[in-house]
Scaffold this motif. Structure first.
Motif, PDB file in Angstrom:
ATOM      1  N   ARG A 176     -55.441 -33.884   4.000  1.00 26.10           N
ATOM      2  CA  ARG A 176     -55.788 -32.616   3.549  1.00 26.10           C
ATOM      3  C   ARG A 176     -54.401 -31.922   3.587  1.00 26.10           C
ATOM      4  NH1 ARG A 176     -61.377 -32.066   4.030  1.00 26.10           N
ATOM      5  NH2 ARG A 176     -60.948 -30.412   2.504  1.00 26.10           N
ATOM      6  N   ARG A 177     -54.350 -30.591   2.939  1.00 24.75           N
ATOM      7  CA  ARG A 177     -53.114 -30.122   3.023  1.00 24.75           C
ATOM      8  C   ARG A 177     -53.295 -28.568   3.306  1.00 24.75           C
ATOM      9  NH1 ARG A 177     -54.569 -32.872  -0.249  1.00 24.75           N
ATOM     10  NH2 ARG A 177     -55.452 -31.171  -1.862  1.00 24.75           N
ATOM     11  N   THR A 178     -52.486 -28.106   4.168  1.00 24.51           N
ATOM     12  CA  THR A 178     -52.415 -26.548   4.537  1.00 24.51           C
ATOM     13  C   THR A 178     -50.801 -26.064   4.993  1.00 24.51           C
ATOM     14  OG1 THR A 178     -53.093 -25.052   6.296  1.00 24.51           O
ATOM     15  CG2 THR A 178     -52.771 -27.179   7.181  1.00 24.51           C
ATOM     16  N   VAL A 179     -50.675 -25.157   4.313  1.00 25.37           N
ATOM     17  CA  VAL A 179     -49.334 -24.552   4.093  1.00 25.37           C
ATOM     18  C   VAL A 179     -48.874 -23.225   4.670  1.00 25.37           C
ATOM     19  CG1 VAL A 179     -47.239 -24.042   2.672  1.00 25.37           C
ATOM     20  CG2 VAL A 179     -48.872 -26.127   2.099  1.00 25.37           C
ATOM     21  N   HIS A 180     -48.125 -23.016   5.552  1.00 22.82           N
ATOM     22  CA  HIS A 180     -47.546 -21.587   5.913  1.00 22.82           C
ATOM     23  C   HIS A 180     -46.927 -20.983   4.654  1.00 22.82           C
ATOM     24  CE1 HIS A 180     -48.555 -22.702   9.910  1.00 22.82           C
ATOM     25  NE2 HIS A 180     -48.140 -21.335  10.479  1.00 22.82           N
ATOM     26  N   ALA A 181     -47.332 -19.775   4.368  1.00 24.68           N
ATOM     27  CA  ALA A 181     -46.846 -18.962   3.436  1.00 24.68           C
ATOM     28  C   ALA A 181     -47.399 -17.664   3.291  1.00 24.68           C
ATOM     29  CB  ALA A 181     -47.270 -19.650   1.985  1.00 24.68           C
ATOM     30  N   ALA A 183     -47.103 -22.672  -2.574  1.00 23.21           N
ATOM     31  CA  ALA A 183     -47.841 -23.579  -1.938  1.00 23.21           C
ATOM     32  C   ALA A 183     -49.222 -24.070  -2.654  1.00 23.21           C
ATOM     33  CB  ALA A 183     -48.494 -22.897  -0.686  1.00 23.21           C
ATOM     34  N   ILE A 184     -49.608 -23.314  -3.829  1.00 26.87           N
ATOM     35  CA  ILE A 184     -50.749 -23.717  -4.361  1.00 26.87           C
ATOM     36  C   ILE A 184     -50.309 -24.615  -5.617  1.00 26.87           C
ATOM     37  CG2 ILE A 184     -52.364 -22.929  -6.000  1.00 26.87           C
ATOM     38  CD1 ILE A 184     -52.635 -20.284  -4.537  1.00 26.87           C
ATOM     39  N   GLU A 185     -49.160 -24.201  -6.326  1.00 24.67           N
ATOM     40  CA  GLU A 185     -48.779 -24.779  -7.533  1.00 24.67           C
ATOM     41  C   GLU A 185     -48.125 -26.164  -7.067  1.00 24.67           C
ATOM     42  OE1 GLU A 185     -47.576 -22.300 -10.634  1.00 24.67           O
ATOM     43  OE2 GLU A 185     -49.821 -21.774 -10.674  1.00 24.67           O
ATOM     44  N   HIS A 186     -47.093 -26.064  -6.170  1.00 23.80           N
ATOM     45  CA  HIS A 186     -46.382 -27.176  -6.057  1.00 23.80           C
ATOM     46  C   HIS A 186     -47.178 -28.304  -4.873  1.00 23.80           C
ATOM     47  CE1 HIS A 186     -42.951 -25.973  -8.234  1.00 23.80           C
ATOM     48  NE2 HIS A 186     -42.860 -24.773  -7.569  1.00 23.80           N
ATOM     49  N   LEU A 187     -47.790 -27.569  -3.900  1.00 24.23           N
ATOM     50  CA  LEU A 187     -48.073 -28.367  -2.734  1.00 24.23           C
ATOM     51  C   LEU A 187     -49.609 -28.826  -2.710  1.00 24.23           C
ATOM     52  CD1 LEU A 187     -45.791 -26.874  -0.093  1.00 24.23           C
ATOM     53  CD2 LEU A 187     -45.173 -28.490  -1.650  1.00 24.23           C
ATOM     54  N   HIS A 188     -50.206 -28.120  -3.727  1.00 21.98           N
ATOM     55  CA  HIS A 188     -51.644 -28.000  -3.842  1.00 21.98           C
ATOM     56  C   HIS A 188     -52.394 -27.673  -2.714  1.00 21.98           C
ATOM     57  CE1 HIS A 188     -51.780 -31.003  -7.379  1.00 21.98           C
ATOM     58  NE2 HIS A 188     -51.180 -30.043  -7.774  1.00 21.98           N
ATOM     59  N   ALA A 189     -51.861 -26.645  -1.702  1.00 26.77           N
ATOM     60  CA  ALA A 189     -52.640 -26.407  -0.544  1.00 26.77           C
ATOM     61  C   ALA A 189     -54.054 -26.026  -0.664  1.00 26.77           C
ATOM     62  CB  ALA A 189     -51.957 -25.193  -0.136  1.00 26.77           C
ATOM     63  N   GLU A 190     -54.701 -26.907   0.060  1.00 27.15           N
ATOM     64  CA  GLU A 190     -56.287 -26.319   0.339  1.00 27.15           C
ATOM     65  C   GLU A 190     -56.557 -24.998   1.082  1.00 27.15           C
ATOM     66  OE1 GLU A 190     -58.562 -30.007   0.740  1.00 27.15           O
ATOM     67  OE2 GLU A 190     -56.715 -30.620   1.402  1.00 27.15           O
ATOM     68  N   ARG A 191     -55.536 -24.974   2.186  1.00 29.35           N
ATOM     69  CA  ARG A 191     -55.650 -23.553   2.904  1.00 29.35           C
ATOM     70  C   ARG A 191     -54.288 -23.120   2.991  1.00 29.35           C
ATOM     71  NH1 ARG A 191     -58.612 -26.207   7.257  1.00 29.35           N
ATOM     72  NH2 ARG A 191     -56.620 -25.893   8.496  1.00 29.35           N
ATOM     73  N   ILE A 192     -54.143 -21.474   3.157  1.00 27.04           N
ATOM     74  CA  ILE A 192     -52.789 -21.002   3.042  1.00 27.04           C
ATOM     75  C   ILE A 192     -52.949 -20.437   4.560  1.00 27.04           C
ATOM     76  CG2 ILE A 192     -51.311 -19.433   2.543  1.00 27.04           C
ATOM     77  CD1 ILE A 192     -51.673 -21.385   0.488  1.00 27.04           C
TER      78      ILE A 192
END
Ligand SMILES: [Zn+2]
Length: 371
Positions: free
Chosen positions: A224-229, A241-250
């Motif tokens: 799964r993927r979650t990104v600080h931004a 985070a959405i476009e490059h990393l396909h974050a599921e949560r921010i």
């Protein structure tokens, strides 16, 4: 949500009622949960010298070795505020450097689960950034195994269940990130469910592109993927985070409120923001609770969860933060039940646990609705 006016102080919701709500916490750093007594014990076990008096250990700004002269982050004059994010990250390096054995790592993981349970948290995705744990350099997955052992024991003892979001540090290189994900994919350490990235975006600039291949590999491996931004960066960090990393949560993401198109995208893609108002206020991103834009995000229809981030040095707990949020934002009991349900839905818990927790929450709320 009733988000128009702050509720009068008399209607402040009792923290015990908040503790009784089954809920999850999804934006909390293991490095930010060490109790003072646990740090002192670790320091003693290692014969390490404290950077300052024990009673002001979390007041990072008073310890010269953690305060960097170029830090310009504003603050409230309390705790981590004056030292800013950079000084705080250096404090984490010192503190986590005291964890040197598998037993010590298991102990801090167990203590984390106990701390979560004390706030009525039934499940956590806990972020662990191995770059802070310098005794484990080159043995990061052994650290994961040791932490998993502590979390296993905690779960067996009836404490909060937790899984790990393995976090990259924003200043790591693309190659380092690729290698980490390759290791995670090959060894699949127990309880490591997600890839994360944290660290100071102000210091490192935009890093979405840099970690693109690592996050794509993580996605391919089923992580799964979650990104600080959207904290130390503006809306552009959330877009990345959405476009490059396909974050599921921010994680944070609060500054998405500055960009209507971005809020629309978060809604369309069903991406929750893992907000941490106390952390943002203490570090000076917003001057006070009243100016924190929770109502604007909710009114726009953005999904949110309310979290602590680094509760020990911030001298808080999730139940206290929810009580303050309820008073500051005029949230009533039904709003908090909604936030509890959202925290469970947004988490990376398995579907069975989610269903059990949501059923339990619904059973708590049903009699009141009938009456
Ligand atoms: Zn965080």
């Amino acid at each position: 949500m009733s988000t128009q006016a702050p509720a009068p102080a008399a209607s402040r919701i009792d923290e015990q009622d908040i503790r009784l709500l089954p809920k999850a916490e999804v934006h909390v750093h293991l490095e930010g949960t060490f109790a003072l007594a646990d740090i002192l014990r670790l320091a003693k076990e290692n014969g390490a010298t404290l950077p300052g008096p024990a009673v002001t250990l979390f007041d990072v700004s008073t310890h010269d070795e953690f305060v960097m002269p170029e830090v310009t982050t504003g603050g409230t004059g309390q705790g981590v505020g004056v030292a800013g994010l950079s000084g705080f990250l250096r404090f984490l390096d010192w503190q986590c450097g005291l964890v040197r054995t598998a037993e010590q790592a298991a102990r801090v993981a167990y203590a984390f689960a106990a701390r979560q349970s004390a706030s009525g948290i039934r499940y956590s995705d806990v972020i662990v950034n191995p770059t802070h744990w310098n005794a484990w350099r080159g043995r990061e997955l052994d650290l994961m195994d040791a932490l998993a052992a502590g979390l296993d024991e905690a779960e067996q003892d009836g404490l909060c269940s937790a899984n790990i979001a393995y976090s990259l540090l924003r200043t790591q290189t693309a190659t380092e990130a690729d290698d980490i994900v390759a290791d995670l994919a090959a060894r699949r350490p127990r309880r490591v469910l997600a890839l994360s990235v944290d660290g100071d975006e102000k210091a490192s600039g935009r890093t979405g592109e840099k970690f693109r291949s690592a996050f794509r590999a993580a996605e391919a491996a089923g992580l799964r993927r979650t990104v600080h931004a959207g904290e130390s960066s503006g809306p552009e960090g959330v877009w990345d985070a959405i476009e490059h990393l396909h974050a599921e949560r921010i994680d944070h993401g609060v500054r998405a409120v500055e960009d209507d198109a971005l809020m629309r995208r978060l809604i369309d893609d069903d991406i929750p923001l893992d907000l941490c108002p106390r952390s943002n206020i203490t570090l000076g991103l917003y001057p006070d609770w009243a100016s924190y834009p929770l109502a604007r995000l909710l009114d726009a229809g953005v999904r949110v969860t309310l979290n602590t981030d680094d509760p020990a040095p911030l001298a808080s707990t999730l139940d206290q933060d929810w009580a303050v949020a309820a008073a500051a934002f005029g949230l009533d009991r039904a709003d908090l039940e909604h936030l509890a349900a959202e925290s469970i839905r947004a988490s990376f818990a398995d579907d069975d646990l989610k269903r059990d927790l949501l059923d339990e929450l619904a059973a708590l709320t049903a009699p009141r609705e009938v009456a």
